[in-house]
Design a protein around this motif. Sequence first.
Motif, PDB file in Angstrom:
ATOM      1  N   PHE A   1      46.120  54.954  67.623  1.00 53.13           N
ATOM      2  CA  PHE A   1      45.502  53.772  68.219  1.00 53.13           C
ATOM      3  C   PHE A   1      46.161  52.464  67.779  1.00 53.13           C
ATOM      4  N   TYR A   2      46.981  52.528  66.759  1.00 48.28           N
ATOM      5  CA  TYR A   2      47.531  51.334  66.111  1.00 48.28           C
ATOM      6  C   TYR A   2      48.247  50.411  67.092  1.00 48.28           C
ATOM      7  N   ALA A   3      47.997  49.109  66.936  1.00 53.42           N
ATOM      8  CA  ALA A   3      48.729  48.081  67.665  1.00 53.42           C
ATOM      9  C   ALA A   3      49.405  47.153  66.666  1.00 53.42           C
ATOM     10  N   THR A   4      50.616  46.727  66.985  1.00 49.95           N
ATOM     11  CA  THR A   4      51.314  45.771  66.139  1.00 49.95           C
ATOM     12  C   THR A   4      50.655  44.405  66.255  1.00 49.95           C
ATOM     13  N   ASP A   5      51.000  43.521  65.345  1.00 54.63           N
ATOM     14  CA  ASP A   5      50.461  42.161  65.416  1.00 54.63           C
ATOM     15  C   ASP A   5      50.847  41.493  66.740  1.00 54.63           C
ATOM     16  N   GLY A   6      52.061  41.757  67.204  1.00 57.54           N
ATOM     17  CA  GLY A   6      52.490  41.176  68.475  1.00 57.54           C
ATOM     18  C   GLY A   6      51.666  41.698  69.636  1.00 57.54           C
ATOM     19  N   GLU A   7      51.385  42.989  69.627  1.00 62.35           N
ATOM     20  CA  GLU A   7      50.562  43.565  70.695  1.00 62.35           C
ATOM     21  C   GLU A   7      49.132  43.043  70.633  1.00 62.35           C
ATOM     22  N   ILE A   8      48.622  42.920  69.420  1.00 67.13           N
ATOM     23  CA  ILE A   8      47.276  42.366  69.260  1.00 67.13           C
ATOM     24  C   ILE A   8      47.219  40.942  69.793  1.00 67.13           C
ATOM     25  N   LEU A   9      48.241  40.143  69.489  1.00 67.32           N
ATOM     26  CA  LEU A   9      48.275  38.770  69.984  1.00 67.32           C
ATOM     27  C   LEU A   9      48.261  38.727  71.511  1.00 67.32           C
TER      28      LEU A   9
ATOM     29  N   SER B   1      44.787  51.161  73.527  1.00 68.91           N
ATOM     30  CA  SER B   1      45.721  51.764  72.564  1.00 68.91           C
ATOM     31  C   SER B   1      47.166  51.695  73.039  1.00 68.91           C
ATOM     32  N   ASP B   2      47.381  51.238  74.260  1.00 69.34           N
ATOM     33  CA  ASP B   2      48.731  51.161  74.821  1.00 69.34           C
ATOM     34  C   ASP B   2      48.884  49.799  75.484  1.00 69.34           C
ATOM     35  N   VAL B   3      49.382  48.840  74.713  1.00 71.71           N
ATOM     36  CA  VAL B   3      49.502  47.468  75.198  1.00 71.71           C
ATOM     37  C   VAL B   3      50.789  47.325  75.994  1.00 71.71           C
ATOM     38  N   ASN B   4      50.644  47.054  77.276  1.00 73.25           N
ATOM     39  CA  ASN B   4      51.792  46.825  78.157  1.00 73.25           C
ATOM     40  C   ASN B   4      51.339  45.935  79.308  1.00 73.25           C
ATOM     41  N   ASP B   5      52.268  45.571  80.183  1.00 75.93           N
ATOM     42  CA  ASP B   5      51.930  44.639  81.259  1.00 75.93           C
ATOM     43  C   ASP B   5      50.804  45.178  82.138  1.00 75.93           C
TER      44      ASP B   5
ATOM     45  N   THR C   1      33.286  44.226  79.202  1.00 77.80           N
ATOM     46  CA  THR C   1      33.686  42.866  78.843  1.00 77.80           C
ATOM     47  C   THR C   1      34.171  42.727  77.405  1.00 77.80           C
ATOM     48  N   SER C   2      34.403  43.842  76.739  1.00 78.52           N
ATOM     49  CA  SER C   2      34.872  43.813  75.350  1.00 78.52           C
ATOM     50  C   SER C   2      35.902  44.913  75.161  1.00 78.52           C
ATOM     51  N   PHE C   3      36.916  44.602  74.367  1.00 80.94           N
ATOM     52  CA  PHE C   3      38.073  45.481  74.223  1.00 80.94           C
ATOM     53  C   PHE C   3      38.374  45.679  72.740  1.00 80.94           C
ATOM     54  N   LYS C   4      38.470  46.932  72.348  1.00 80.36           N
ATOM     55  CA  LYS C   4      38.694  47.252  70.942  1.00 80.36           C
ATOM     56  C   LYS C   4      40.165  47.553  70.703  1.00 80.36           C
ATOM     57  N   MET C   5      40.676  46.982  69.618  1.00 76.61           N
ATOM     58  CA  MET C   5      42.043  47.247  69.190  1.00 76.61           C
ATOM     59  C   MET C   5      42.017  47.685  67.731  1.00 76.61           C
ATOM     60  N   PHE C   6      43.116  48.290  67.293  1.00 76.80           N
ATOM     61  CA  PHE C   6      43.169  48.914  65.970  1.00 76.80           C
ATOM     62  C   PHE C   6      44.364  48.405  65.176  1.00 76.80           C
ATOM     63  N   MET C   7      44.086  48.047  63.925  1.00 68.77           N
ATOM     64  CA  MET C   7      45.145  47.798  62.963  1.00 68.77           C
ATOM     65  C   MET C   7      45.392  49.043  62.112  1.00 68.77           C
ATOM     66  N   ALA C   8      44.639  50.102  62.382  1.00 69.85           N
ATOM     67  CA  ALA C   8      44.748  51.373  61.645  1.00 69.85           C
ATOM     68  C   ALA C   8      45.223  52.475  62.577  1.00 69.85           C
ATOM     69  N   TYR C   9      45.429  53.656  62.007  1.00 69.16           N
ATOM     70  CA  TYR C   9      45.837  54.868  62.735  1.00 69.16           C
ATOM     71  C   TYR C   9      47.179  54.714  63.459  1.00 69.16           C
TER      72      TYR C   9
END
Length: 463
Positions: free
Chosen positions: A161-169, A130-134, A149-157
């Motif tokens: 939990f929300y991540a921008t498209d850039g963070e998701i990339l 939920s916190d995309v950083n280096d 071995t699996s990581f969940k990201m959110f386009m909601a909330y």
Amino acid sequence: MAMLIKGGTVVTAEGTLEADVVVEGEKIAALLARDSATIGSSYETIDATDLYVIPGGIDAHTHMEMPFGGTFSVDSFETGTKAAAWGGTTTIIDFAVQAKGTSLLAALDKWHSKADGNCAIDYGFHMIVSDVNDTSLKEMSACIDAGVTSFKMFMAYPGVFYATDGEILLGMQEASRIGATIMMHAENGIAIDQLVAQAVAAGRTDPVQHGLTRPPELEGEATSRAITLAKVADCPLYIVHLSAANALTAVAAARDAGQNVFAETCPQYLYLSLDDLARPDFEGAKFVASPPLRTRDHAAALWRGLRTNDLAVVSTDHCPFCFKEQKELGRGDFSKIPNGIPGVEHRMDLLHQGVVTGEITLERWVETCSTTPARMFGLYPRKGVIAPGADADIVLYDPAATQTISVATHHMNVDYSAYEGMQITGRVAATISRGQVVVADGEFRGSAGHGAFLARDLNQYLV
């Protein structure tokens, strides 16, 4: 312990076999032709006549003790895994939640402290990023080393939990580098928040508005966007709790094009609908989850997706909140209702009902509920199969038994059932976890602490 499971029909993803199963210690030792086994007096014989012998269920999407909206889901790892065992599930994969400003490894340690020594069945973890950083991106490799071995990201909330498209990339690029799979909650949270604010401002506050402000088009759009980002990053993508035909169309197109895109659905999207959200006197709050329940036509598309393998897995998204005091936080404002539906105990039964009604085959039932999640999340062939060398996670299932689902008889730590009064055919007769009988003859015989943490390998379906 050593046991002989005698007289049953072994059901696997590939077919059925009239065979006896020999268990020694925690492992399946052999499959033998019916009545051919010669065993010593140290073996316990279990009569499986007229029963299916299937690999234990794997629920790849649960939320025990999860924080949400100022409260916590009410099943602990102890109560939730016991309930899972009653329903024929012998492995769960829960989600460790990274809070904003914390590290992935700290989140993993926190979830280990909740689960370790408390689970009645085996368990693993996915990681919510939920916190995309280096720092977080670098820690993804350490999570792999720790068996996550699996990581969940959110386009909601947004804001939680929300991540921008850039963070998701960025997350997808790192996952691609290390071989991990990105799991995606695919709803357009930015647009949804606008619709929610408009509904509340207009005085439309009943629970059904939860569904109306999260339309299927916004799930379809987000799913398409996630697929595009995954293609750019060359990253495996797994869409969680897919509920809408719109999203399924996008997944099917990506799979047809050869992209590593997978999806799960949940029993609530197969059996419940927007009509349940519209129940009067705030009863609809019991059915608030995200994505929301859809109109009934979407369920037909989901069943078809299960038959074609565009939907690969059935999980529960088990996230139980009591109607009293918790769901009631949203009286007068549907946006404050904690999101989640209980279901970990009933997944195997509800999907078997799909066999009874002809929606899926017996083999597909086992495949979607056990074998495919084992392969998808790096547990096969230890889990998900009745074969020599596999863990003796075995369910004896009575296909002729009938039952009525009810809060009065379920074992989940929640004060209602989403399927209250539903009559189904099929019932678990016994659940065996790593060679130990944990449920049999209507009794729980297991113990908290029997369940072991599972360090997982990578997705085995990648092309």
